[in-house]
Design a protein around this motif. Structure first.
Motif, PDB file in Angstrom:
ATOM      1  N   ILE A 138       0.839  -1.195   0.000  1.00 38.36           N
ATOM      2  CA  ILE A 138       0.000   0.000   0.000  1.00 38.36           C
ATOM      3  C   ILE A 138       0.881   1.254   0.000  1.00 38.36           C
ATOM      4  N   GLY A 139       1.686   1.363  -1.053  1.00 39.93           N
ATOM      5  CA  GLY A 139       2.413   2.600  -1.322  1.00 39.93           C
ATOM      6  C   GLY A 139       1.534   3.480  -2.190  1.00 39.93           C
ATOM      7  N   HIS A 140       2.162   4.364  -2.966  1.00 41.77           N
ATOM      8  CA  HIS A 140       1.374   5.255  -3.824  1.00 41.77           C
ATOM      9  C   HIS A 140       0.527   4.476  -4.827  1.00 41.77           C
ATOM     10  N   LEU A 141       1.143   3.491  -5.505  1.00 38.05           N
ATOM     11  CA  LEU A 141       0.422   2.720  -6.516  1.00 38.05           C
ATOM     12  C   LEU A 141      -0.653   1.854  -5.876  1.00 38.05           C
ATOM     13  N   GLY A 142      -0.286   1.137  -4.820  1.00 42.45           N
ATOM     14  CA  GLY A 142      -1.251   0.268  -4.155  1.00 42.45           C
ATOM     15  C   GLY A 142      -2.447   1.031  -3.628  1.00 42.45           C
ATOM     16  N   ALA A 143      -2.193   2.213  -3.050  1.00 41.95           N
ATOM     17  CA  ALA A 143      -3.292   3.030  -2.533  1.00 41.95           C
ATOM     18  C   ALA A 143      -4.184   3.519  -3.669  1.00 41.95           C
ATOM     19  N   ALA A 144      -3.551   3.885  -4.794  1.00 40.13           N
ATOM     20  CA  ALA A 144      -4.339   4.332  -5.947  1.00 40.13           C
ATOM     21  C   ALA A 144      -5.237   3.210  -6.453  1.00 40.13           C
ATOM     22  N   LEU A 145      -4.708   1.994  -6.506  1.00 37.96           N
ATOM     23  CA  LEU A 145      -5.505   0.852  -6.944  1.00 37.96           C
ATOM     24  C   LEU A 145      -6.642   0.566  -5.955  1.00 37.96           C
ATOM     25  N   ALA A 146      -6.337   0.695  -4.692  1.00 36.41           N
ATOM     26  CA  ALA A 146      -7.366   0.450  -3.669  1.00 36.41           C
ATOM     27  C   ALA A 146      -8.501   1.464  -3.768  1.00 36.41           C
ATOM     28  N   ASN A 147      -8.182   2.656  -4.255  1.00 39.20           N
ATOM     29  CA  ASN A 147      -9.185   3.723  -4.374  1.00 39.20           C
ATOM     30  C   ASN A 147      -9.893   3.734  -5.726  1.00 39.20           C
ATOM     31  N   TYR A 148      -9.518   2.838  -6.623  1.00 39.85           N
ATOM     32  CA  TYR A 148     -10.080   2.847  -7.969  1.00 39.85           C
ATOM     33  C   TYR A 148     -11.540   2.404  -7.944  1.00 39.85           C
ATOM     34  N   GLN A 149     -12.434   3.324  -8.264  1.00 39.45           N
ATOM     35  CA  GLN A 149     -13.870   3.063  -8.115  1.00 39.45           C
ATOM     36  C   GLN A 149     -14.439   2.105  -9.152  1.00 39.45           C
ATOM     37  N   ASN A 150     -13.809   2.018 -10.314  1.00 43.62           N
ATOM     38  CA  ASN A 150     -14.371   1.177 -11.373  1.00 43.62           C
ATOM     39  C   ASN A 150     -14.270  -0.321 -11.096  1.00 43.62           C
ATOM     40  N   PHE A 151     -13.468  -0.715 -10.107  1.00 43.61           N
ATOM     41  CA  PHE A 151     -13.433  -2.140  -9.765  1.00 43.61           C
ATOM     42  C   PHE A 151     -14.831  -2.630  -9.416  1.00 43.61           C
ATOM     43  N   SER A 152     -15.514  -1.895  -8.560  1.00 41.17           N
ATOM     44  CA  SER A 152     -16.851  -2.318  -8.142  1.00 41.17           C
ATOM     45  C   SER A 152     -17.838  -2.231  -9.291  1.00 41.17           C
ATOM     46  N   VAL A 153     -17.670  -1.240 -10.163  1.00 37.89           N
ATOM     47  CA  VAL A 153     -18.542  -1.120 -11.334  1.00 37.89           C
ATOM     48  C   VAL A 153     -18.420  -2.352 -12.224  1.00 37.89           C
ATOM     49  N   LEU A 154     -17.205  -2.874 -12.326  1.00 34.28           N
ATOM     50  CA  LEU A 154     -16.959  -4.047 -13.163  1.00 34.28           C
ATOM     51  C   LEU A 154     -17.309  -5.361 -12.460  1.00 34.28           C
ATOM     52  N   GLY A 155     -17.633  -5.274 -11.181  1.00 32.75           N
ATOM     53  CA  GLY A 155     -18.017  -6.487 -10.466  1.00 32.75           C
ATOM     54  C   GLY A 155     -16.915  -7.090  -9.626  1.00 32.75           C
ATOM     55  N   PHE A 156     -15.786  -6.376  -9.475  1.00 36.33           N
ATOM     56  CA  PHE A 156     -14.709  -6.859  -8.613  1.00 36.33           C
ATOM     57  C   PHE A 156     -14.889  -6.282  -7.211  1.00 36.33           C
ATOM     58  N   ASN A 157     -14.656  -7.118  -6.199  1.00 35.01           N
ATOM     59  CA  ASN A 157     -14.853  -6.700  -4.814  1.00 35.01           C
ATOM     60  C   ASN A 157     -13.508  -6.550  -4.113  1.00 35.01           C
TER      61      ASN A 157
END
Length: 211
Positions: A93-112
């Motif tokens: 959970i560095g800069h990249l990991g935090a950005a991925l964790a905050n990516y809203q489209n994961f849930s839109v695509l059905g990823f939890n």
């Protein structure tokens, strides 16, 4: 829709997410039917290629009418496995990991997004996108509890193989690797490598030839 064949080309598979994204957009625009010509125009892909790609998985649309947007989007989503609602964990959970964790489209695509891991005591216990960062030492136990199926590696290259080994021991089904390193995993685990430096270097290559 016929059973997916094992000889589908990687190029065809790589275009499927583009079709799904375009269909999401035209659905949001209120379109009910779209032709392969219009879909191709939006994606800069020939209508013939689109029809060929889709025909690899079954018969879609009606000749002279086009594709029913909702139906095709649902079918392409099923082909991509997006209806499985995969559980994801990010490790690092560095800069990249935090950005991925905050990516809203994961849930839109059905990823939890169900878990975040790090080894830094200063990061463990903090929250990113309302998810508590866990100690990586507890990855295997938490992966079993939360049924984690996809592990995202966002750690520096020297640590990537160790994280991959831990994810394999935790019985994940897939790994999305952002570390600039090639890792070894069991053949039973699917993997996609996203080397950001390669993408940027490719862009530099094409820009240098336009100057």
């Amino acid at each position: 829709m016929k059973k997916e064949q094992m000889n589908i080309s990687k190029a065809t598979v790589d275009r499927l997410p583009l079709y799904f994204r375009a269909l999401r957009l035209v659905q949001d625009e209120g379109m009910d039917i779209i032709s392969s010509e219009e879909l191709g125009r939006r994606l800069s892909i020939t209508p013939e290629q689109i029809r060929k790609d889709l025909a690899s998985f079954g018969q879609f649309g009606k000749k002279g009418v086009g594709y029913f947007v909702n139906e095709l989007k649902r079918n392409v989503g099923t082909i991509l496995g997006l209806d499985q609602h995969w559980n994801i964990a990010v490790v690092g959970i560095g800069h990249l990991g935090a950005a991925l964790a905050n990516y809203q489209n994961f849930s839109v695509l059905g990823f939890n997004m169900v878990a975040l891991f790090d080894q830094d005591p200063a990061v463990i216990g903090t929250r990113v996108n309302h998810i508590k960062v866990e100690d990586i030492a507890n990855l295997k136990e938490i992966a079993a509890e939360r049924r984690i199926e996809i592990g995202v590696i966002a750690v520096p290259a020297p640590f990537a193989q160790g994280v991959a080994d831990m994810l394999a021991e935790a019985n994940v089904k897939g790994i999305w690797n952002f570390a600039p390193a090639r890792i070894k995993i069991p053949e039973s685990i699917a993997i996609v490598n996203e080397d950001l430096s390669v993408g940027l270097s490719n862009l530099s290559f094409y820009m240098a030839r336009k100057i």
